[in-house]
Design a protein around this motif. Structure first.
Motif, PDB file in Angstrom:
ATOM      1  N   PHE A 122     -20.998 -27.127  19.474  1.00 36.13           N
ATOM      2  CA  PHE A 122     -22.220 -27.707  17.835  1.00 36.13           C
ATOM      3  C   PHE A 122     -23.021 -28.273  18.823  1.00 36.13           C
ATOM      4  O   PHE A 122     -23.544 -29.783  18.882  1.00 36.13           O
ATOM      5  CB  PHE A 122     -20.802 -29.174  17.885  1.00 36.13           C
ATOM      6  CG  PHE A 122     -19.702 -28.550  17.033  1.00 36.13           C
ATOM      7  CD1 PHE A 122     -19.512 -27.519  15.971  1.00 36.13           C
ATOM      8  CD2 PHE A 122     -18.943 -28.986  17.697  1.00 36.13           C
ATOM      9  CE1 PHE A 122     -18.354 -27.322  15.204  1.00 36.13           C
ATOM     10  CE2 PHE A 122     -17.097 -27.614  17.217  1.00 36.13           C
ATOM     11  CZ  PHE A 122     -17.661 -27.595  16.183  1.00 36.13           C
ATOM     12  N   GLY A 123     -23.493 -27.488  20.144  1.00 36.70           N
ATOM     13  CA  GLY A 123     -24.913 -28.305  20.821  1.00 36.70           C
ATOM     14  C   GLY A 123     -24.468 -29.354  22.344  1.00 36.70           C
ATOM     15  O   GLY A 123     -23.331 -29.345  22.455  1.00 36.70           O
ATOM     16  N   ASN A 173     -32.243 -33.685  26.418  1.00 39.66           N
ATOM     17  CA  ASN A 173     -31.929 -32.639  25.086  1.00 39.66           C
ATOM     18  C   ASN A 173     -33.517 -32.811  24.334  1.00 39.66           C
ATOM     19  O   ASN A 173     -34.260 -33.650  24.341  1.00 39.66           O
ATOM     20  CB  ASN A 173     -31.514 -32.587  24.302  1.00 39.66           C
ATOM     21  CG  ASN A 173     -29.548 -31.606  23.807  1.00 39.66           C
ATOM     22  OD1 ASN A 173     -30.125 -31.462  24.956  1.00 39.66           O
ATOM     23  ND2 ASN A 173     -28.718 -31.732  23.264  1.00 39.66           N
ATOM     24  N   PRO A 174     -34.165 -31.991  24.127  1.00 34.00           N
ATOM     25  CA  PRO A 174     -33.629 -30.215  23.966  1.00 34.00           C
ATOM     26  C   PRO A 174     -33.639 -29.566  25.407  1.00 34.00           C
ATOM     27  O   PRO A 174     -33.121 -28.057  25.254  1.00 34.00           O
ATOM     28  CB  PRO A 174     -34.268 -29.265  22.859  1.00 34.00           C
ATOM     29  CG  PRO A 174     -35.901 -29.597  23.171  1.00 34.00           C
ATOM     30  CD  PRO A 174     -35.291 -31.771  24.002  1.00 34.00           C
ATOM     31  N   PHE A 234     -29.828 -24.644  29.961  1.00 33.92           N
ATOM     32  CA  PHE A 234     -28.573 -23.927  30.001  1.00 33.92           C
ATOM     33  C   PHE A 234     -28.424 -22.929  29.770  1.00 33.92           C
ATOM     34  O   PHE A 234     -27.476 -21.726  30.080  1.00 33.92           O
ATOM     35  CB  PHE A 234     -27.514 -25.322  29.506  1.00 33.92           C
ATOM     36  CG  PHE A 234     -25.430 -24.921  29.396  1.00 33.92           C
ATOM     37  CD1 PHE A 234     -25.189 -24.312  30.960  1.00 33.92           C
ATOM     38  CD2 PHE A 234     -25.189 -25.030  28.347  1.00 33.92           C
ATOM     39  CE1 PHE A 234     -24.094 -24.624  30.837  1.00 33.92           C
ATOM     40  CE2 PHE A 234     -23.847 -24.894  27.749  1.00 33.92           C
ATOM     41  CZ  PHE A 234     -23.018 -24.603  29.132  1.00 33.92           C
ATOM     42  N   HIS A 235     -28.733 -22.855  28.801  1.00 34.78           N
ATOM     43  CA  HIS A 235     -29.010 -21.470  27.761  1.00 34.78           C
ATOM     44  C   HIS A 235     -28.837 -20.518  28.688  1.00 34.78           C
ATOM     45  O   HIS A 235     -29.032 -19.385  28.986  1.00 34.78           O
ATOM     46  CB  HIS A 235     -29.795 -21.679  26.466  1.00 34.78           C
ATOM     47  CG  HIS A 235     -28.498 -22.160  25.297  1.00 34.78           C
ATOM     48  ND1 HIS A 235     -28.005 -21.483  23.947  1.00 34.78           N
ATOM     49  CD2 HIS A 235     -27.462 -23.102  25.138  1.00 34.78           C
ATOM     50  CE1 HIS A 235     -27.537 -21.761  23.546  1.00 34.78           C
ATOM     51  NE2 HIS A 235     -26.975 -22.779  23.668  1.00 34.78           N
ATOM     52  N   ARG A 236     -30.530 -20.827  28.863  1.00 38.69           N
ATOM     53  CA  ARG A 236     -31.330 -19.983  30.373  1.00 38.69           C
ATOM     54  C   ARG A 236     -30.174 -19.572  31.538  1.00 38.69           C
ATOM     55  O   ARG A 236     -30.316 -18.222  32.160  1.00 38.69           O
ATOM     56  CB  ARG A 236     -32.777 -20.236  30.410  1.00 38.69           C
ATOM     57  CG  ARG A 236     -33.178 -19.537  31.270  1.00 38.69           C
ATOM     58  CD  ARG A 236     -34.524 -19.075  31.197  1.00 38.69           C
ATOM     59  NE  ARG A 236     -35.580 -19.725  30.179  1.00 38.69           N
ATOM     60  CZ  ARG A 236     -36.611 -19.621  29.957  1.00 38.69           C
ATOM     61  NH1 ARG A 236     -37.203 -19.784  31.196  1.00 38.69           N
ATOM     62  NH2 ARG A 236     -37.587 -19.772  29.000  1.00 38.69           N
ATOM     63  N   LEU A 237     -29.728 -20.352  31.708  1.00 39.01           N
ATOM     64  CA  LEU A 237     -29.133 -19.911  33.812  1.00 39.01           C
ATOM     65  C   LEU A 237     -27.436 -19.532  32.829  1.00 39.01           C
ATOM     66  O   LEU A 237     -27.604 -18.366  33.995  1.00 39.01           O
ATOM     67  CB  LEU A 237     -28.684 -21.298  33.965  1.00 39.01           C
ATOM     68  CG  LEU A 237     -29.441 -21.937  34.315  1.00 39.01           C
ATOM     69  CD1 LEU A 237     -29.344 -23.886  34.766  1.00 39.01           C
ATOM     70  CD2 LEU A 237     -30.374 -21.469  35.575  1.00 39.01           C
ATOM     71  N   VAL A 238     -27.095 -19.545  31.821  1.00 37.38           N
ATOM     72  CA  VAL A 238     -25.459 -19.339  32.062  1.00 37.38           C
ATOM     73  C   VAL A 238     -25.629 -18.139  30.546  1.00 37.38           C
ATOM     74  O   VAL A 238     -24.792 -17.304  30.715  1.00 37.38           O
ATOM     75  CB  VAL A 238     -24.681 -19.788  31.369  1.00 37.38           C
ATOM     76  CG1 VAL A 238     -24.248 -20.858  32.357  1.00 37.38           C
ATOM     77  CG2 VAL A 238     -24.882 -20.999  30.293  1.00 37.38           C
ATOM     78  N   GLY A 239     -26.438 -17.602  29.654  1.00 40.60           N
ATOM     79  CA  GLY A 239     -26.701 -16.973  28.417  1.00 40.60           C
ATOM     80  C   GLY A 239     -26.363 -17.855  27.422  1.00 40.60           C
ATOM     81  O   GLY A 239     -25.324 -18.839  27.493  1.00 40.60           O
TER      82      GLY A 239
END
Length: 174
Positions: free
Chosen positions: A138-139, A116-117, A123-128
């Motif tokens: 919680f991260g 991380n980060p 992960f956020h970029r891939l799935v939204g």
């Protein structure tokens, strides 16, 4: 939207397990897993294998804690499972992670063991944001494993269309 057949490509994102604080005179890079971290790494590898999650290739940061997190997968999945240790996963950007994950290679499933980060941001970029925050409210936890399926083979320039096929943590696996 993902189909019901086998995915064209599967990406596993594994954050390293819980690590101890750096010993005096040691760097962040040299941090090892603590006792809980070793247990997390073993549990997540065993549970993933039990559920049929078996990458063709593991790409791991060269940091000690990532190496120690990746190794149980080799013992659990197959002694012949290749682990490539890559320096740029230690401090690389999302673009670095994408380039490594989606480089033109023959494998249809790749695991990245990183930090991380970047693991969380990738992960956020891939799935939204909405799906990512539902899966990991919680991260992105230590030894958290996201399983992402793609209907078409992604490239380092175009890696949209990921479908979250699963999200595991060692706490949930126990």
């Amino acid at each position: 939207m993902a189909s019901f057949g086998a995915p064209a490509f599967r990406l596993y994102l594994l954050r390293h397990a819980r690590a101890a604080w750096a010993d005096p005179g040691k760097t962040d890079f040299d941090r090892t897993l603590d006792d809980d971290g070793f247990a997390e790494a073993e549990v997540i590898a065993e549970e993933a294998a039990d559920q049929g999650y078996r990458p063709d290739l593991i790409l791991s940061s060269t940091a000690v804690r990532c190496r120690q997190t990746a190794e149980p997968f080799q013992r659990t999945v197959s002694e012949e499972l290749s682990i490539d240790y890559i320096d740029s996963l230690y401090s690389g950007t999302i673009e670095t992670y994408a380039e490594l994950a989606f480089a033109g290679r023959q494998e249809t499933s790749v695991m990245i063991v990183g930090h991380n980060p970047m693991i969380e941001e990738f992960f956020h970029r891939l799935v939204g944001k909405e799906i990512a925050e539902t899966a990991a409210p919680f991260g992105y936890p230590t030894a958290g494993l996201a399983i992402l399926d793609f209907d078409t083979r992604p490239t380092e320039e175009n890696y949209t269309g990921a479908c979250l096929a699963g999200f595991m943590t060692p706490r949930a696996a126990r």
